[in-house]
Design a protein around this motif. Structure first.
Motif: not given
Length: 257
Positions: A196, A210, A214
């Motif tokens: 990522y 984001q 994750q």
């Protein structure tokens, strides 16, 4: 996979097209890779540019390219292209050496990106990203991004002239593809190594979103870049270095779900 990764399929996100990867191609080639920027259908470009495309069309387009390539292949997915990459890795995990999500939608199975942002907006109103700025056709089957909004939300870290050029190249996006939800299994997509790439100044897939993805889909190697939503445009050399390090040894570091 012991065979080295040479071929990379680059998957663009919503409203964009293969051009969004142009600045990244030369650095990836210099690093020893063969990058191939795919043109997803329904985005106004290529022979299927006018198709009312959905996620199945996106998936099948990438799988058709995958079938032409030898050995293990890496997927690099920007933004909404992460949903397509997830589906492809679920369909053909034995062919995929790893998936790199570039400020991408690395979503839990059965969850849409709108679900992620809905849970964040109370504390992070900026998580709405580009959505409040979209313009819709009469049937609300496709949306487009006004150039000024694209410049401020997607390309704010580019020089003014470059930001305006990039914003002006965006095209209408079929909604049934943009709003699609991935379904995947731990034994297929879940076993493919993942990277990522965080974009720390992203105003579209904001850092809080984001980080939430994750946490919900753990196991990815994580690298941060100090860019806006499109590192491949704003910092192609830095992104190529990060991708090269990952694809030279995708199995190293965290993986699995």
């Amino acid at each position: 996979m012991s065979e080295p990764v040479r071929d990379l399929i680059l998957i663009h996100g919503a409203w964009a097209a293969a051009w969004v990867w142009d600045d990244l191609l030369a650095p990836l080639r210099a690093a020893g890779f063969r990058p191939r920027a795919v043109e997803l259908p329904g985005n106004g470009h290529g022979p299927l540019g006018g198709l009312d495309a959905g996620l199945d069309d996106y998936e099948n387009t990438v799988l058709a390219l995958l079938d032409t390539l030898p050995g293990p292949v890496g997927l690099v997915a920007h933004s909404g292209g992460g949903v397509t990459a997830t589906r492809v890795a679920e369909r053909a995990p034995e062919r995929i050496a790893g998936v790199a999500f570039v400020a991408g939608m690395m979503l839990p199975s059965g969850t849409g990106f709108a679900d992620i942002t809905a849970a964040l907006k109370a504390d992070h109103p900026e998580a709405a990203g580009i959505v409040p700025h979209l313009l819709w056709n009469q049937a609300r089957s496709a949306s487009r991004v006004p150039p000024e909004a694209a410049r401020r939300i997607f390309f704010q870290d580019l020089p003014e002239a470059a930001a305006r050029r990039a914003a002006g190249r965006l095209t209408p996006q079929p909604e049934k593809a943009r709003a699609a939800v991935p379904v995947w299994s731990a034994g297929r997509f879940g076993r493919v190594p993942r990277l990522y790439v965080e974009a720390l100044r992203d105003r579209s897939v904001v850092p809080a979103a984001q980080r939430r993805m994750q946490a919900l889909v753990p196991g990815a190697r994580v690298v941060s870049l100090d860019t806006g939503h499109a590192p491949q445009v704003a910092a192609p050399a830095a992104l190529a270095e990060v991708l090269g390090e990952f694809f030279r040894d995708p199995a190293a570091g965290p993986q699995g779900v």
